[in-house]
Design a protein around this motif. Structure first.
Motif, mmCIF file in Angstrom:
data_model
loop_
_atom_site.group_PDB
_atom_site.id
_atom_site.type_symbol
_atom_site.label_atom_id
_atom_site.label_comp_id
_atom_site.label_asym_id
_atom_site.label_seq_id
_atom_site.Cartn_x
_atom_site.Cartn_y
_atom_site.Cartn_z
ATOM 1 N N ILE A 190 141.690 -45.110 39.446
ATOM 2 C CA ILE A 190 140.525 -44.830 40.291
ATOM 3 C C ILE A 190 139.359 -44.226 39.510
ATOM 4 O O ILE A 190 138.210 -44.670 39.675
ATOM 5 C CB ILE A 190 140.926 -43.925 41.485
ATOM 6 N N PRO A 191 139.578 -43.218 38.642
ATOM 7 C CA PRO A 191 138.438 -42.677 37.870
ATOM 8 C C PRO A 191 137.756 -43.730 37.005
ATOM 9 O O PRO A 191 136.521 -43.722 36.875
ATOM 10 C CB PRO A 191 139.076 -41.573 37.022
ATOM 11 N N MET A 192 138.530 -44.659 36.426
ATOM 12 C CA MET A 192 137.925 -45.689 35.582
ATOM 13 C C MET A 192 137.160 -46.709 36.421
ATOM 14 O O MET A 192 136.108 -47.194 36.002
ATOM 15 C CB MET A 192 139.001 -46.392 34.746
ATOM 16 N N TYR A 193 137.681 -47.042 37.594
ATOM 17 C CA TYR A 193 136.938 -47.929 38.496
ATOM 18 C C TYR A 193 135.620 -47.266 38.907
ATOM 19 O O TYR A 193 134.565 -47.904 38.930
ATOM 20 C CB TYR A 193 137.768 -48.242 39.743
ATOM 21 N N LEU A 194 135.697 -45.980 39.224
ATOM 22 C CA LEU A 194 134.503 -45.242 39.620
ATOM 23 C C LEU A 194 133.511 -45.173 38.463
ATOM 24 O O LEU A 194 132.295 -45.330 38.669
ATOM 25 C CB LEU A 194 134.891 -43.839 40.084
ATOM 26 N N ALA A 195 134.018 -44.941 37.245
ATOM 27 C CA ALA A 195 133.138 -44.876 36.076
ATOM 28 C C ALA A 195 132.432 -46.211 35.842
ATOM 29 O O ALA A 195 131.264 -46.247 35.445
ATOM 30 C CB ALA A 195 133.946 -44.493 34.835
ATOM 31 N N THR A 196 133.123 -47.315 36.105
ATOM 32 C CA THR A 196 132.521 -48.641 35.936
ATOM 33 C C THR A 196 131.393 -48.858 36.929
ATOM 34 O O THR A 196 130.313 -49.351 36.569
ATOM 35 C CB THR A 196 133.597 -49.736 36.103
ATOM 36 N N VAL A 197 131.633 -48.478 38.179
ATOM 37 C CA VAL A 197 130.592 -48.610 39.200
ATOM 38 C C VAL A 197 129.399 -47.725 38.862
ATOM 39 O O VAL A 197 128.235 -48.142 38.952
ATOM 40 C CB VAL A 197 131.145 -48.256 40.602
ATOM 41 N N LEU A 198 129.681 -46.487 38.444
ATOM 42 C CA LEU A 198 128.608 -45.559 38.085
ATOM 43 C C LEU A 198 127.825 -46.057 36.866
ATOM 44 O O LEU A 198 126.618 -45.806 36.756
ATOM 45 C CB LEU A 198 129.185 -44.172 37.802
ATOM 46 N N SER A 199 128.496 -46.758 35.952
ATOM 47 C CA SER A 199 127.814 -47.316 34.780
ATOM 48 C C SER A 199 126.760 -48.327 35.200
ATOM 49 O O SER A 199 125.637 -48.331 34.679
ATOM 50 C CB SER A 199 128.828 -47.983 33.836
ATOM 51 N N LEU A 200 127.126 -49.187 36.153
ATOM 52 C CA LEU A 200 126.172 -50.184 36.640
ATOM 53 C C LEU A 200 125.018 -49.511 37.387
ATOM 54 O O LEU A 200 123.850 -49.859 37.193
ATOM 55 C CB LEU A 200 126.886 -51.175 37.553
ATOM 56 N N LEU A 201 125.353 -48.522 38.219
ATOM 57 C CA LEU A 201 124.315 -47.820 38.971
ATOM 58 C C LEU A 201 123.402 -47.024 38.052
ATOM 59 O O LEU A 201 122.174 -47.021 38.223
ATOM 60 C CB LEU A 201 124.958 -46.889 40.003
ATOM 61 N N ALA A 202 123.978 -46.337 37.064
ATOM 62 C CA ALA A 202 123.185 -45.525 36.139
ATOM 63 C C ALA A 202 122.266 -46.404 35.298
ATOM 64 O O ALA A 202 121.108 -46.047 35.045
ATOM 65 C CB ALA A 202 124.106 -44.699 35.240
ATOM 66 N N SER A 203 122.768 -47.574 34.871
ATOM 67 C CA SER A 203 121.932 -48.484 34.080
ATOM 68 C C SER A 203 120.749 -48.967 34.904
ATOM 69 O O SER A 203 119.605 -48.994 34.428
ATOM 70 C CB SER A 203 122.762 -49.685 33.602
ATOM 71 N N GLY A 204 121.030 -49.357 36.151
ATOM 72 C CA GLY A 204 119.945 -49.782 37.023
ATOM 73 C C GLY A 204 118.951 -48.662 37.292
ATOM 74 O O GLY A 204 117.737 -48.902 37.343
ATOM 75 N N ASN A 205 119.451 -47.443 37.415
ATOM 76 C CA ASN A 205 118.587 -46.293 37.658
ATOM 77 C C ASN A 205 117.712 -45.997 36.451
ATOM 78 O O ASN A 205 116.526 -45.666 36.585
ATOM 79 C CB ASN A 205 119.438 -45.077 38.018
ATOM 80 N N TYR A 206 118.285 -46.111 35.244
ATOM 81 C CA TYR A 206 117.512 -45.915 34.011
ATOM 82 C C TYR A 206 116.344 -46.906 33.959
ATOM 83 O O TYR A 206 115.208 -46.541 33.653
ATOM 84 C CB TYR A 206 118.398 -46.113 32.779
ATOM 85 N N ILE A 207 116.673 -48.160 34.240
ATOM 86 C CA ILE A 207 115.638 -49.191 34.182
ATOM 87 C C ILE A 207 114.574 -48.948 35.251
ATOM 88 O O ILE A 207 113.369 -49.100 35.010
ATOM 89 C CB ILE A 207 116.276 -50.586 34.353
#
Length: 233
Positions: A190-207
């Motif tokens: 679960i933490p790794m799945y959550l980290a993957t989702v957060l990675s996509l969200l954080a990248s989009g937020n950075y952009i």
């Protein structure tokens, strides 16, 4: 060399040791498995938990290396020891440590390959964005979501050093209770799945936060050379 840089070098030094220890992969069902190499074995009614000595040591060293990431930044800011060397190698050390461990996890089928690709691709995208912004002398906007993502990813990776379907004798691509796609491992992941989702969200937020600089359509003018200026004069 100041203490902040020394701490960064410790993380770089620990990285190959961690990877070598992980590369041994003495799990049940593998050719390198030896019962005497298991640091801890717990026999349950339906399953046996075995923690390899190599993964125990690698996990401890990974925790130490992760803590140095926090410590070197604090020391550099607290005692005004920020250097170009530190900025460059701190970023390199972080990416080498996390990405190489992710690759080894994927090779051992501890995490799915697609997850490793997403997490590493995220680093690549952010690096490209940072370089584009730097070329325009724009400071990358802070992203709290990115910090949360990093913390969750680190926590999830630490768990996998000590608890994973391999430690329970589970099989890859199987759906039994203790296998890769079994419900026990899915809870662990679960933490790794959550980290993957957060990675996509954080990248989009950075952009999104830096969209004005990234999507600037103004033509970049080529600076005039001194020789051209003399000719025009």
């Amino acid at each position: 060399m100041n203490w902040a840089n020394r701490i960064t070098l410790i993380r770089i030094f620990l990285m190959p040791i961690i990877i070598v220890l992980m590369g041994i992969v003495p799990f049940p069902g593998t050719s390198l498995y030896h019962s005497w190499d298991q640091w801890l074995t717990i026999n349950g009614p339906n399953v046996t938990y075995s923690l390899p000595t190599s993964y125990l040591i690698a996990g401890i060293l990974f925790i130490v290396a992760s803590l140095t990431d926090l410590l070197d930044g604090y020391v550099a800011r607290r005692y005004n020891q920020v250097t170009t060397f530190g900025k460059f190698f701190d970023s390199i050390a972080d990416k080498l440590l996390t990405n190489t461990v992710l690759i080894v996890f994927a090779c051992a089928n501890i995490i799915p390959v697609w997850m490793t690709v997403v997490l590493i691709a995220r680093d690549f995208v952010i690096d490209v964005v940072r370089q584009i912004l730097a070329s325009q002398k724009v400071i990358m906007a802070a992203n709290q979501l990115g910090r949360v993502r990093a913390a969750v990813e680190m926590f999830g990776m630490i768990i996998l050093f000590f608890i994973g379907f391999r430690m329970f004798g589970g099989q890859s691509l199987k759906t039994g209770q203790w296998d890769e796609f079994g419900w026990v491992n899915q809870i662990i992941m679960i933490p790794m799945y959550l980290a993957t989702v957060l990675s996509l969200l954080a990248s989009g937020n950075y952009i999104y936060l830096n969209r004005k600089a990234l999507f600037d359509m103004t033509v970049i003018k080529k600076p005039k050379l001194e020789s051209d200026q003399n000719q025009n004069g």
